[in-house]
Design a protein around this motif. Structure first.
Motif, mmCIF file in Angstrom:
data_model
loop_
_atom_site.group_PDB
_atom_site.id
_atom_site.type_symbol
_atom_site.label_atom_id
_atom_site.label_comp_id
_atom_site.label_asym_id
_atom_site.label_seq_id
_atom_site.Cartn_x
_atom_site.Cartn_y
_atom_site.Cartn_z
ATOM 1 N N PHE A 189 0.785 -1.287 0.063
ATOM 2 C CA PHE A 189 -0.083 0.187 0.011
ATOM 3 C C PHE A 189 0.873 1.265 -0.067
ATOM 4 O O PHE A 189 2.019 1.249 0.216
ATOM 5 C CB PHE A 189 -1.016 -0.124 1.138
ATOM 6 N N ASP A 190 0.201 2.433 -0.120
ATOM 7 C CA ASP A 190 0.858 3.594 -0.081
ATOM 8 C C ASP A 190 0.840 4.179 1.325
ATOM 9 O O ASP A 190 -0.135 4.410 1.608
ATOM 10 C CB ASP A 190 0.459 4.863 -1.157
ATOM 11 N N VAL A 303 0.729 -4.426 7.562
ATOM 12 C CA VAL A 303 0.527 -3.240 8.228
ATOM 13 C C VAL A 303 -1.381 -3.027 8.195
ATOM 14 O O VAL A 303 -1.866 -2.792 9.123
ATOM 15 C CB VAL A 303 1.048 -1.821 7.709
ATOM 16 N N LEU A 304 -1.600 -3.320 7.025
ATOM 17 C CA LEU A 304 -3.210 -3.023 6.582
ATOM 18 C C LEU A 304 -3.911 -3.992 7.784
ATOM 19 O O LEU A 304 -5.015 -3.624 8.073
ATOM 20 C CB LEU A 304 -3.570 -3.393 5.343
ATOM 21 N N SER A 387 -6.364 -2.133 0.010
ATOM 22 C CA SER A 387 -5.750 -1.038 -0.595
ATOM 23 C C SER A 387 -5.925 -1.346 -2.141
ATOM 24 O O SER A 387 -5.663 -2.133 -2.826
ATOM 25 C CB SER A 387 -4.215 -0.667 -0.438
ATOM 26 N N LEU A 388 -6.790 -0.393 -2.919
ATOM 27 C CA LEU A 388 -7.056 -0.369 -4.173
ATOM 28 C C LEU A 388 -6.382 0.655 -5.195
ATOM 29 O O LEU A 388 -6.665 0.793 -6.218
ATOM 30 C CB LEU A 388 -8.464 0.045 -4.317
ATOM 31 N N GLY A 389 -5.247 1.234 -4.549
ATOM 32 C CA GLY A 389 -4.514 2.017 -5.231
ATOM 33 C C GLY A 389 -4.746 3.487 -5.042
ATOM 34 O O GLY A 389 -6.083 3.699 -4.832
ATOM 35 N N GLY A 390 -3.724 4.527 -5.013
ATOM 36 C CA GLY A 390 -4.008 5.729 -4.518
ATOM 37 C C GLY A 390 -4.665 5.887 -3.402
ATOM 38 O O GLY A 390 -4.091 5.174 -2.389
ATOM 39 N N GLU A 391 -5.746 6.658 -3.093
ATOM 40 C CA GLU A 391 -6.496 7.021 -1.982
ATOM 41 C C GLU A 391 -7.660 6.080 -1.725
ATOM 42 O O GLU A 391 -8.569 6.457 -1.048
ATOM 43 C CB GLU A 391 -6.513 8.453 -1.598
ATOM 44 N N ALA A 434 -14.091 -9.015 -4.767
ATOM 45 C CA ALA A 434 -13.784 -7.670 -4.346
ATOM 46 C C ALA A 434 -12.450 -7.470 -3.911
ATOM 47 O O ALA A 434 -12.059 -6.142 -3.318
ATOM 48 C CB ALA A 434 -14.626 -7.493 -2.892
ATOM 49 N N GLY A 435 -11.413 -8.306 -4.075
ATOM 50 C CA GLY A 435 -10.166 -8.007 -3.958
ATOM 51 C C GLY A 435 -9.757 -8.253 -2.402
ATOM 52 O O GLY A 435 -8.695 -7.884 -1.756
ATOM 53 N N GLY A 436 -10.474 -8.961 -1.453
ATOM 54 C CA GLY A 436 -10.362 -9.292 -0.070
ATOM 55 C C GLY A 436 -9.035 -9.821 0.043
ATOM 56 O O GLY A 436 -8.666 -10.751 -0.569
ATOM 57 N N THR A 437 -8.395 -9.355 1.265
ATOM 58 C CA THR A 437 -6.942 -9.945 1.255
ATOM 59 C C THR A 437 -7.008 -11.310 1.956
ATOM 60 O O THR A 437 -7.852 -11.795 2.638
ATOM 61 C CB THR A 437 -6.006 -8.936 2.226
ATOM 62 N N HIS A 438 -5.805 -11.953 2.268
ATOM 63 C CA HIS A 438 -5.727 -13.215 3.039
ATOM 64 C C HIS A 438 -5.477 -13.152 4.325
ATOM 65 O O HIS A 438 -5.554 -14.219 5.207
ATOM 66 C CB HIS A 438 -4.653 -14.117 1.978
#
Length: 465
Positions: A189-190, A303-304, A387-391, A434-438
């Protein structure tokens, strides 16, 4: 890190116009605001200043709320009041806002006179004030209800918890011991974007600093921690004194660094610990113990996920770091576990948590003492910060149930089987789309509505699967 109720400022708004017409109205409506605050006892700690009647009152009240380190502001129309008197104060407010569209009396009766009309005319003041906030781009929640009823307490309580979580993240510092796992893309992530949108600041902790802190601990603190473990857990007799002492030093050293640096969530990566060369084992039990004390945690430098666990603590209580390990189609459930970290407070009440000696090939170090438990059966909620990129950030949420499933004797890490309300197939199809993380946080109970309220206040996407 003791839990507390959300701290809310109650901003009662009226105007001086009615004082001459109804002497004593300011005192009467101020008492009404105090009654509303008393109704919220148990869901929020309310601060109730004098009613706001002028622009100067509004700006002074808002400054005081921010100086008192509150979590949010509950706006109540005590009578009608022109919105331009509060527009500037609310437009610059840095705290989450909820507009309570309520009135002293729940029903219009034939006994009402002009005084009763004046006391209960908050609805058009709420419309004027809400219009001003919409035009100013101020996000806010609205609760229309009878203020003496359970619905009012429930809805304001949900907003207050969400506000507490949002403000906690704005102040959060996340420590990363070493670095994040190489190649783990869904944790990337940013950092600046995360800071701008949600507020957490990331700080790297050098493994060498952890080692120096370990070596400087007094033996008495180590003995005290092991004695506490003897009381809390069933301790594996195979654990040697040296193994327990080393683990205790790691736990105490991590916590000392977190306290000294004002860090509320952290993450360790097994490679960063193992490659340093000065550590004998990974801090597995330490992660479980510190989560149980209210710290956010995630493995592998994520971190997320550490932020999500921290948020889960504040929003719903007892955030538990976990991941989806495998699907079990016969029970329509998912095996939830991780390498050995988990919040032992979500364990089954009918089984004592065990501190065990267990082999772990990952990291190539000695056996790490690990807290072993099964997750308590019953309703539960999973949440993943994406995080989907940018903000752009998204929270993917699934509600379901932890099953009262059979033991898995060979699995020496915290675990449980989660059956999503939408079923394994439907849930996982939607989770992946939806891009849910692991990595994710699990909370006992059904909290999708709480997470939705949080996302609305935080300005991020909410996606329930």
């Amino acid at each position: 890190m003791p839990e507390r109720l959300p701290r809310i400022g109650v901003m009662g708004i009226m105007q001086e116009l009615y004082d001459a017409m109804l002497p004593g109205i300011t005192e009467r409506q101020a008492a009404y605001a105090e009654e509303v605050a008393a109704q919220l006892a148990g869901v929020a700690e309310c601060t109730v200043p004098a009613p706001v009647r002028t622009r100067a009152d509004a700006e002074r009240t808002v400054r005081a709320f921010e100086e008192q380190d509150l979590d949010g502001v509950l706006v109540i129309m005590l009578t009608y009041a022109p919105s331009l008197r509060v527009t500037r104060a609310l437009a610059g407010l840095r705290l989450p806002v909820c507009l309570a569209n309520i009135q002293p009396d729940p029903a219009v009766t034939p006994a009402w006179d002009m005084a009763d009309m004046t006391y209960n005319q908050g609805i058009h003041g709420a419309q004027d004030t809400a219009n001003a906030m919409v035009r100013a781009g101020v996000p806010f929640e609205v609760v229309t209800a009878e203020w003496r009823g359970a619905e009012f307490r429930e809805r304001v309580g949900r907003w207050a918890r969400a506000a507490h979580t949002v403000t906690a993240l704005r102040r959060l510092r996340v420590g990363v011991v070493g670095y994040a796992m190489n190649g783990m893309g869904d944790a990337r992530f940013d950092e600046a974007a995360l800071l701008r949108v949600l507020g957490p600041e990331v700080e790297v902790i050098a493994p060498g600093e952890l080692y120096r802190t370990m070596t400087g601990l007094p033996p008495s603190e180590v003995e005290e921690l092991m004695a506490a473990e003897d009381e809390l857990f069933d301790v594996d007799p195979r654990l040697a004194k040296e193994e327990r002492t080393d683990h205790a030093r790691m736990q105490l050293a991590i916590e000392r660094l977190l306290v000294e640096r004002g860090i509320g969530a952290y993450s360790t990566h097994f490679d960063a610990i193992a490659e340093d060369g000065r550590f004998a084992r990974l801090p597995m039990a330490a992660a479980s113990a510190l989560m149980a004390k209210g710290y956010g945690f995630a493995g592998e430098g994520d971190v997320l996920a550490a932020v999500a666990v921290h948020a889960g603590h504040r929003l719903a209580g007892d955030g538990h770091f976990t991941e989806m390990y495998a699907m079990d189609f016969p029970t329509d459930s998912i095996l939830m576990s991780h390498m050995g970290e988990g919040n032992w407070r979500v364990g089954r009440p009918d089984e004592r948590v065990r501190l065990v000696k267990r082999p772990l090939g990952i990291g190539g170090l000695d056996d790490p003492p690990t807290l072993l438990f099964r997750i308590r059966p019953g309703p539960a909620t999973l949440a993943s910060l994406v995080s989907l990129g940018g903000e752009r950030f998204r929270l993917v949420v699934a509600e379901g149930e932890v099953l009262d499933s059979p033991e898995l004797p060979a699995l020496e890490m915290p675990y449980g089987q989660f059956r999503p309300d939408s079923g394994v197939r439907g849930c996982m199809d939607a989770w992946l789309r939806a891009g849910g993380t692991h990595h994710m946080v699990l909370n006992l109970g059904r909290h999708a509505a709480d997470w939705e309220a949080f996302c609305a206040l935080a300005g991020i996407e909410f996606h329930q699967v």
